[in-house]
Scaffold this motif. Structure first.
Motif, mmCIF file in Angstrom:
data_model
loop_
_atom_site.group_PDB
_atom_site.id
_atom_site.type_symbol
_atom_site.label_atom_id
_atom_site.label_comp_id
_atom_site.label_asym_id
_atom_site.label_seq_id
_atom_site.Cartn_x
_atom_site.Cartn_y
_atom_site.Cartn_z
ATOM 1 N N MET A 110 0.746 -0.999 0.004
ATOM 2 C CA MET A 110 0.020 0.152 -0.261
ATOM 3 C C MET A 110 0.867 1.265 0.047
ATOM 4 O O MET A 110 1.708 1.330 0.683
ATOM 5 C CB MET A 110 -1.075 -0.125 1.232
ATOM 6 N N ILE A 111 0.326 2.177 -0.707
ATOM 7 C CA ILE A 111 1.206 3.740 -0.730
ATOM 8 C C ILE A 111 0.161 4.528 -0.163
ATOM 9 O O ILE A 111 -0.834 4.739 -0.408
ATOM 10 C CB ILE A 111 1.285 3.887 -2.276
ATOM 11 N N GLU A 112 0.763 5.307 0.716
ATOM 12 C CA GLU A 112 -0.182 6.355 1.655
ATOM 13 C C GLU A 112 0.699 7.678 1.502
ATOM 14 O O GLU A 112 1.944 7.562 1.795
ATOM 15 C CB GLU A 112 -0.087 5.870 3.273
ATOM 16 N N VAL A 113 0.037 8.729 1.062
ATOM 17 C CA VAL A 113 0.518 10.021 1.044
ATOM 18 C C VAL A 113 -0.371 10.725 2.149
ATOM 19 O O VAL A 113 -1.387 10.814 1.946
ATOM 20 C CB VAL A 113 0.616 10.449 -0.395
ATOM 21 N N ARG A 114 0.118 11.232 2.919
ATOM 22 C CA ARG A 114 -0.229 12.120 3.982
ATOM 23 C C ARG A 114 0.029 13.646 4.243
ATOM 24 O O ARG A 114 0.987 13.569 4.611
ATOM 25 C CB ARG A 114 -0.420 11.370 5.246
ATOM 26 N N ASN A 115 -0.721 14.475 3.865
ATOM 27 C CA ASN A 115 -0.664 15.866 3.817
ATOM 28 C C ASN A 115 0.777 16.322 3.600
ATOM 29 O O ASN A 115 1.375 17.118 4.010
ATOM 30 C CB ASN A 115 -0.702 16.148 5.358
ATOM 31 N N LEU A 116 1.081 15.812 2.263
ATOM 32 C CA LEU A 116 2.255 15.826 1.751
ATOM 33 C C LEU A 116 2.737 17.240 1.076
ATOM 34 O O LEU A 116 1.905 17.790 0.249
ATOM 35 C CB LEU A 116 2.684 14.937 0.712
ATOM 36 N N ARG A 174 8.929 10.981 -6.209
ATOM 37 C CA ARG A 174 10.264 11.257 -5.722
ATOM 38 C C ARG A 174 10.124 11.051 -4.185
ATOM 39 O O ARG A 174 11.096 10.389 -3.534
ATOM 40 C CB ARG A 174 10.980 12.286 -6.244
ATOM 41 N N ALA A 175 9.230 11.647 -3.800
ATOM 42 C CA ALA A 175 8.889 11.672 -2.236
ATOM 43 C C ALA A 175 8.614 10.243 -1.685
ATOM 44 O O ALA A 175 9.158 9.902 -0.570
ATOM 45 C CB ALA A 175 7.886 12.872 -1.776
ATOM 46 N N ILE A 176 7.811 9.566 -2.508
ATOM 47 C CA ILE A 176 7.512 8.226 -2.064
ATOM 48 C C ILE A 176 8.647 7.341 -1.988
ATOM 49 O O ILE A 176 8.904 6.336 -1.117
ATOM 50 C CB ILE A 176 6.495 7.578 -3.066
ATOM 51 N N LEU A 177 9.637 7.579 -3.064
ATOM 52 C CA LEU A 177 11.010 6.774 -3.132
ATOM 53 C C LEU A 177 12.058 7.179 -2.151
ATOM 54 O O LEU A 177 13.141 6.860 -2.395
ATOM 55 C CB LEU A 177 11.208 6.845 -4.633
ATOM 56 N N GLY A 178 11.662 8.370 -1.305
ATOM 57 C CA GLY A 178 12.940 8.937 -0.573
ATOM 58 C C GLY A 178 13.886 9.738 -1.234
ATOM 59 O O GLY A 178 15.050 10.013 -0.671
ATOM 60 N N LEU A 179 13.525 9.821 -2.707
ATOM 61 C CA LEU A 179 14.590 10.894 -3.460
ATOM 62 C C LEU A 179 14.413 12.204 -2.959
ATOM 63 O O LEU A 179 15.288 13.150 -3.393
ATOM 64 C CB LEU A 179 14.471 10.713 -4.906
ATOM 65 N N ASP A 180 13.201 12.768 -2.817
ATOM 66 C CA ASP A 180 12.937 14.166 -2.165
ATOM 67 C C ASP A 180 12.670 14.182 -0.612
ATOM 68 O O ASP A 180 11.504 13.392 -0.405
ATOM 69 C CB ASP A 180 11.956 14.881 -3.179
ATOM 70 N N ARG A 181 13.078 14.972 0.343
ATOM 71 C CA ARG A 181 12.664 14.856 1.393
ATOM 72 C C ARG A 181 11.322 15.985 1.593
ATOM 73 O O ARG A 181 11.622 17.144 1.125
ATOM 74 C CB ARG A 181 13.669 15.290 2.644
ATOM 75 N N PRO A 182 10.150 15.518 2.156
ATOM 76 C CA PRO A 182 9.000 16.386 2.253
ATOM 77 C C PRO A 182 9.533 17.523 3.226
ATOM 78 O O PRO A 182 9.911 17.350 4.027
ATOM 79 C CB PRO A 182 8.010 15.476 2.998
ATOM 80 N N THR A 183 8.931 18.627 2.929
ATOM 81 C CA THR A 183 8.882 19.750 3.710
ATOM 82 C C THR A 183 8.183 19.507 4.725
ATOM 83 O O THR A 183 8.418 20.012 6.080
ATOM 84 C CB THR A 183 8.397 21.401 3.035
ATOM 85 N N SER A 184 6.989 18.916 4.660
ATOM 86 C CA SER A 184 6.011 18.623 5.735
ATOM 87 C C SER A 184 5.202 17.160 5.415
ATOM 88 O O SER A 184 5.108 17.105 4.097
ATOM 89 C CB SER A 184 5.226 19.605 6.302
ATOM 90 N N GLY A 185 4.651 16.812 6.247
ATOM 91 C CA GLY A 185 3.663 15.459 5.756
ATOM 92 C C GLY A 185 4.639 14.522 5.784
ATOM 93 O O GLY A 185 5.849 14.524 5.925
ATOM 94 N N GLU A 186 4.109 13.361 5.073
ATOM 95 C CA GLU A 186 4.906 12.013 4.884
ATOM 96 C C GLU A 186 3.975 11.130 3.658
ATOM 97 O O GLU A 186 3.103 11.153 3.336
ATOM 98 C CB GLU A 186 4.772 11.133 5.921
ATOM 99 N N ALA A 187 5.312 10.158 3.024
ATOM 100 C CA ALA A 187 4.817 9.413 2.123
ATOM 101 C C ALA A 187 5.327 8.131 2.701
ATOM 102 O O ALA A 187 6.630 7.708 2.854
ATOM 103 C CB ALA A 187 5.355 9.554 0.810
ATOM 104 N N LEU A 188 4.393 7.083 2.608
ATOM 105 C CA LEU A 188 4.837 5.658 3.056
ATOM 106 C C LEU A 188 4.567 4.655 2.235
ATOM 107 O O LEU A 188 3.637 4.560 1.286
ATOM 108 C CB LEU A 188 4.059 5.345 4.296
ATOM 109 N N VAL A 189 5.386 3.783 2.218
ATOM 110 C CA VAL A 189 5.241 2.476 1.346
ATOM 111 C C VAL A 189 5.075 1.212 2.442
ATOM 112 O O VAL A 189 6.249 0.904 3.471
ATOM 113 C CB VAL A 189 6.345 2.276 0.358
ATOM 114 N N GLU A 190 4.091 0.381 2.445
ATOM 115 C CA GLU A 190 3.828 -0.719 3.360
ATOM 116 C C GLU A 190 4.098 -0.189 4.758
ATOM 117 O O GLU A 190 4.590 -0.861 5.799
ATOM 118 C CB GLU A 190 5.099 -1.489 3.166
ATOM 119 N N GLY A 191 3.469 1.091 5.010
ATOM 120 C CA GLY A 191 3.232 1.818 6.291
ATOM 121 C C GLY A 191 4.711 2.267 6.642
ATOM 122 O O GLY A 191 4.747 2.458 7.875
#
Length: 302
Positions: free
Chosen positions: A1-7, A45-62
């Motif tokens: 599962m991919i979760e993007v939260r207030n990214l 890129r944020a999901i894959l950790g290539l860009d660091r979010p300014t705020s929020g988060e992007a998760l893969v498998e939680g």
């Protein structure tokens, strides 16, 4: 599962992504759509950790991608098919990736066969066509047999056979229970491939819906063909419908197809065609993103 939260992702004064939230679950293909500059690539890129979010988060498998050990076993991605050492052979390129994640060489051979590159495995990447490089990028994404896959414009450079192949591949991966997120500007292809769509503009979510919900949202009319339109139209009008005639067919708004069929059967009116019509995905997309276009062109006369 991919979760993007207030990214949110800012580049100085520019917000590439602005409070974006969505989920992609296993078992279907999610089309990630938006105009140029909407923030699709930045989000991936944020999901894959290539860009660091300014705020929020992007998760893969939680969890964040960066915390995953041997990530190719969990996540496969194609972001830029050209980001490959041109002097290496296709086989060696995949072999280096495989060794970094504890993947056997036999898997490299099998993956090259799966994407149709077994015959050019020993050729240098720099000599491959754009379509072949795209297939090699897909092979890299599949190498670890991951449960989550991200593809950014995967059909670039592919011929019609290749486009059909990638479509069937993505749908097959989803049917196996994997999570598939794919961005594309080819609306006609997304209409054939995606089960759900995530539409963004200026870094914000515009719509997240199934293809069926999208069709219902942009339902235009019901096309009816009957040998006796003069008998059917008054009944439809009495039922609250508005009608128009076009090319021998009756175009009906305000009454669903099932109700039209029931009304016709009850009054012994023959129906030769009954087709609910919705806006194409392209038309729906253009309507949804009208206020989010960063670059506009002026129509020219032929």
């Amino acid at each position: 599962m991919i979760e993007v939260r207030n990214l949110t992702k800012r580049y100085r004064a520019t917000r590439a992504v602005d409070g974006l939230s969505f989920e992609v679950k296993p078992g279907y293909v999610a089309g990630f759509l938006g105009p140029n500059g909407a923030g699709k690539s930045t989000t991936m890129r944020a999901i894959l950790g290539l860009d660091r979010p300014t705020s929020g988060e992007a998760l893969v498998e939680g969890r964040p991608y960066a915390t995953i050990r041997r990530p190719m076993h969990h996540v496969g991605a194609l972001l830029d098919a050209g980001a490959v050492h041109g002097g290496r052979s296709a086989y060696d390129h995949l072999r280096v990736l495989a060794r970094s994640n504890g993947i056997k060489d036999s898997r490299v051979v099998a993956t090259l066969e799966r994407v149709g590159l077994a015959g050019v495995a020993k050729r240098r990447v720099g000599s491959l066509s754009l379509g072949m490089k795209q297939r090699l990028g897909v092979a890299a994404a599949l190498l670890g047999d991951p449960g989550v896959l991200l593809f950014d414009e995967p059909v670039n450079g592919l011929d019609p056979e290749g486009i059909r192949w990638i479509r069937h591949l993505m749908r097959g991966l989803a049917q196996e229970g994997r999570t598939v997120l794919v961005s594309s500007h080819l609306m006609s292809e997304m209409a054939l491939t995606a089960d759900r769509v995530i539409v963004i503009g200026r870094g914000r979510l515009i719509l997240e819906a199934s293809m069926q919900d999208l069709q219902d949202k942009f339902r235009r009319d019901v096309l009816v063909r009957t040998p006796t339109p003069d008998s059917l139209v008054p009944l439809l009008t009495a039922a609250g419908a508005t009608t128009d005639l076009e090319g021998g067919a009756v175009l009906v708004q305000g009454v669903e197809a099932a109700e039209i069929a029931t009304l016709a059967a009850r009054n012994h009116i023959a129906i030769h065609e009954l087709t609910p019509r919705s806006a194409s995905l392209e038309d729906a997309y253009l309507q949804l993103t009208e206020d989010s276009l960063e670059y506009r062109t002026t129509p020219t006369s032929p």
